[in-house]
Scaffold this motif. Structure first.
Motif, mmCIF file in Angstrom:
data_model
loop_
_atom_site.group_PDB
_atom_site.id
_atom_site.type_symbol
_atom_site.label_atom_id
_atom_site.label_comp_id
_atom_site.label_asym_id
_atom_site.label_seq_id
_atom_site.Cartn_x
_atom_site.Cartn_y
_atom_site.Cartn_z
ATOM 1 N N UNK A 90 -8.627 43.177 -48.484
ATOM 2 C CA UNK A 90 -7.894 44.429 -48.663
ATOM 3 C C UNK A 90 -8.046 45.321 -47.431
ATOM 4 N N UNK A 91 -9.253 45.353 -46.853
ATOM 5 C CA UNK A 91 -9.457 46.144 -45.637
ATOM 6 C C UNK A 91 -8.588 45.630 -44.495
ATOM 7 N N UNK A 113 -4.399 46.396 -54.743
ATOM 8 C CA UNK A 113 -4.319 47.722 -54.119
ATOM 9 C C UNK A 113 -3.704 47.630 -52.730
ATOM 10 N N UNK A 114 -4.158 46.641 -51.971
ATOM 11 C CA UNK A 114 -3.611 46.454 -50.626
ATOM 12 C C UNK A 114 -2.151 46.030 -50.685
ATOM 13 N N UNK A 115 -1.822 45.203 -51.663
ATOM 14 C CA UNK A 115 -0.434 44.732 -51.814
ATOM 15 C C UNK A 115 0.511 45.892 -52.050
ATOM 16 N N UNK A 116 0.122 46.829 -52.898
ATOM 17 C CA UNK A 116 0.973 47.982 -53.192
ATOM 18 C C UNK A 116 1.205 48.809 -51.924
ATOM 19 N N UNK A 153 0.233 37.274 -50.598
ATOM 20 C CA UNK A 153 -0.743 38.085 -51.333
ATOM 21 C C UNK A 153 -0.327 38.214 -52.791
ATOM 22 N N UNK A 154 0.966 38.419 -53.017
ATOM 23 C CA UNK A 154 1.471 38.513 -54.389
ATOM 24 C C UNK A 154 1.220 37.221 -55.155
ATOM 25 N N UNK A 155 1.388 36.076 -54.490
ATOM 26 C CA UNK A 155 1.105 34.788 -55.138
ATOM 27 C C UNK A 155 -0.359 34.685 -55.546
ATOM 28 N N UNK A 161 -2.167 51.402 -43.163
ATOM 29 C CA UNK A 161 -2.040 52.165 -44.403
ATOM 30 C C UNK A 161 -3.379 52.802 -44.764
ATOM 31 N N UNK A 162 -3.329 53.786 -45.637
ATOM 32 C CA UNK A 162 -4.561 54.425 -46.113
ATOM 33 C C UNK A 162 -5.441 53.379 -46.787
#
Length: 384
Positions: free
Chosen positions: A75-76, A129-132, A150-152, A84-85
């Protein structure tokens, strides 16, 4: 599932190779962050525990912490890649809560099913979280592929967790994990579905590195404007386009360097660059050709509009309060304009550049047209 089956060796080997690749890329400064390599290394280590188990309870707790650490690194890396934030505080609290629940499920309930369900859902949440955050920022095809992979991973993880927790009655003993249907499913889906994730991360990181290299080659480091090479690339290979060229030069710039030093001179150049960029418009191509000289190409501008743009640039620079920079006088610019029609803008730049120095002998802080002073008839032209 027999522990000697070849399938159990594939994920740790593949993820280990990907982690090693990212390590080499970072040492070569091609990849800018370490999180990709750390995430894939932890994933390889987690799969190694199921291939070479040590002690069931130790394996359950350690693998849970390893995989949640991998998810945190992934995610980082995604946040960093898409700029992104990062939600660091929220993710820290999430990992802390997960750790407490993991301790309870492993050492309190001693439940394999709860431990697997908790780890899968927590893993999916962190990557989700990272995907969004990345979904709306993916512009390049490589980035879209990364987001899709990532979605998969998220879908596969959640589906597997839900199926084995709610629809199967497998053993709840940690000692039975290695030969469980769950462990086989993890290996199979990782090799088939989820292996798109590490390779898409490699491709996306490589494409981003190429773009950074191209940006560095085509941008002036002081002003972030195009340099000469970037200017030519932005205009296209032949440079043919309809529009106007403005060549802008800071008046008496050598005096600023000589009296106040090059640091102040650089600050003045950067400030003028910002003003030219803001005034010229979104469709303009603005470049620093070296020293205190700037070139602005205004596409599809007729003479009155181009002259008015040049005058706005001149006034913006002249009216700025330069005392913050340690200057006791106003900074001004001289601008020469050439209207090109269908001709080559590069030829116009050369002609305007030569005319500019001759025109400055007639007085600075002015807008000239093709080497002739244009201030006198600017208002008339602009209103035509």
């Amino acid at each position: 599932m027999g522990s000697s089956s070849i399938i159990v060796y594939i994920p740790p080997v593949l993820f280990g190779l990907v982690a090693l690749t990212f390590l080499v890329l970072r040492q070569q400064r091609i990849v800018t962050n370490w999180q990709w390599g750390a995430g894939f290394a932890q994933t390889a280590l987690g799969f190694s525990l199921s291939t070479f188990p040590i002690e069931p309870t130790f394996d359950a707790f350690t693998s849970g912490m390893i995989f949640i650490g991998a998810a945190y690194c992934y995610s980082s890396a995604v946040f960093d890649h898409f700029q992104a934030r990062s939600y660091d505080r929220e993710r820290h609290w999430f990992v802390g809560a997960y750790t407490l629940l993991l301790v309870y499920f492993v050492f309190g309930l001693q439940s394999l099913r709860y431990q697997l369900f908790l780890t899968d859902i927590a893993f999916a949440c962190l990557i989700g979280m990272a995907l969004v955050s990345a979904f709306s920022k993916a512009r390049r095809n490589a980035d879209k592929w990364l987001v899709a992979s990532i979605a998969l991973v998220v879908v596969d993880t959640v589906a597997r967790a839900g199926y084995f927790f709610f629809h199967t009655d497998g053993s709840d003993s940690f000692s039975d994990f290695v030969d469980s249907a769950y462990n086989l499913a993890v290996h199979v889906t990782t090799i088939t579905i989820c292996m798109t994730f590490p390779f898409s991360a490699l491709v996306a990181s490589g494409v981003a590195a190429l773009e950074r290299h191209r940006e560095a080659a085509e941008r002036d480091p002081l002003t972030s404007l195009f340099n000469r090479r970037g200017f030519e690339a932005a205009l296209g290979g032949d440079g043919a386009s309809d529009g106007a060229v403005l060549v802008c030069d800071i008046d008496h710039f050598k005096q600023i360097n000589d009296t106040l030093g090059h640091a102040v001179g650089d600050a003045v150049i950067a400030a003028v660059a910002d003003m030219l960029r803001q005034v010229s418009g979104d469709d303009a191509v603005t470049a620093r050709f070296g020293g205190e000289e700037f070139v602005v190409f205004l596409p599809r501008r007729q003479l009155p509009e181009a002259l008015a743009s040049g005058e706005r640039m001149r006034q913006t620079v002249c009216e700025k309060d330069w005392r913050f920079f340690g200057l006791t006088r106003t900074v001004t610019v001289s601008i020469d304009l050439v209207r090109e029609g269908e001709s080559d803008p590069h030829a116009a730049i050369a002609r305007a550049d030569r005319a500019l120095y001759a025109a400055k002998a007639a007085g600075r802080n002015r807008v000239f047209q093709a080497g002739h002073e244009a201030d006198a008839n600017l208002s008339e032209l602009a209103s035509a």
